[in-house]
Design a protein around this motif. Structure first.
Motif, PDB file in Angstrom:
ATOM      1  N   UNK A 102     -14.272   3.465  -9.196  1.00  0.00           N
ATOM      2  CA  UNK A 102     -14.179   2.320  -8.293  1.00  0.00           C
ATOM      3  C   UNK A 102     -12.907   2.496  -7.472  1.00  0.00           C
ATOM      4  N   UNK A 103     -12.981   2.133  -6.196  1.00  0.00           N
ATOM      5  CA  UNK A 103     -11.843   2.304  -5.293  1.00  0.00           C
ATOM      6  C   UNK A 103     -11.585   1.021  -4.530  1.00  0.00           C
ATOM      7  N   UNK A 104     -10.320   0.668  -4.419  1.00  0.00           N
ATOM      8  CA  UNK A 104      -9.901  -0.469  -3.602  1.00  0.00           C
ATOM      9  C   UNK A 104      -8.873  -0.014  -2.588  1.00  0.00           C
ATOM     10  N   UNK A 105      -8.958  -0.523  -1.365  1.00  0.00           N
ATOM     11  CA  UNK A 105      -8.016  -0.194  -0.299  1.00  0.00           C
ATOM     12  C   UNK A 105      -7.384  -1.474   0.225  1.00  0.00           C
ATOM     13  N   UNK A 106      -6.069  -1.449   0.386  1.00  0.00           N
ATOM     14  CA  UNK A 106      -5.326  -2.587   0.907  1.00  0.00           C
ATOM     15  C   UNK A 106      -4.562  -2.150   2.146  1.00  0.00           C
ATOM     16  N   UNK A 107      -4.565  -2.999   3.167  1.00  0.00           N
ATOM     17  CA  UNK A 107      -3.854  -2.716   4.415  1.00  0.00           C
ATOM     18  C   UNK A 107      -2.345  -2.724   4.191  1.00  0.00           C
TER      19      UNK A 107
END
Length: 136
Positions: A102-107
């Motif tokens: 699972x991957x999460x990206x935050x600005x």
């Protein structure tokens, strides 16, 4: 005398080219890796310094003690006073098998010290993660 003058010019030119190469090179992303074992609700990761840019968090091979098959990951900035938190990512794919990720990206939220917390507000839900990577 001309030969010495030419050598000085060549040395200065090489030094200038080297300095320009260092200045013009792109910023290198940093990362760290770890795992989680029996991490309870509100568990906080280690802190890392980010000079700005996107943050990516990956969890591979997840399981929990409640059968919910979800781990909520919350990026936070370590500040004086209440720490701001950013978008909460629900990681579910990592529960599909030992190599599922699972991957999460935050600005970009500016420079500073960051950490992530898992399952904030959950009651007695612990999680295990075979491998995690934080890139920033």
């Amino acid at each position: 005398m001309k030969s010495l003058h030419r050598r000085r010019i060549a040395t200065v030119a090489v030094g200038a080219a080297t300095a320009l190469g260092v200045i013009a090179s792109p910023a290198q992303a940093a990362s760290w890796s770890s795992s989680l074992s029996n991490a309870g609700p509100g568990y906080e990761s280690r802190r890392w310094y980010d000079s700005g840019g996107t943050t990516t968090i990956k969890f591979t091979g997840c399981r929990d003690n409640g059968g919910n098959k979800v781990v909520n990951v919350l990026l936070r900035k370590d500040t004086v006073g209440p720490d701001p938190s950013y978008v909460n990512a629900a990681f579910t794919k990592c529960f599909e098998g030992g190599s599922s990720t699972s991957t999460g990206n935050w600005d970009d939220h500016g420079s500073g010290d960051y950490y992530f917390a898992v399952n904030v507000g959950a009651s007695s839900l612990n999680v295990w993660v075979n491998s995690l990577t934080v890139s920033y």
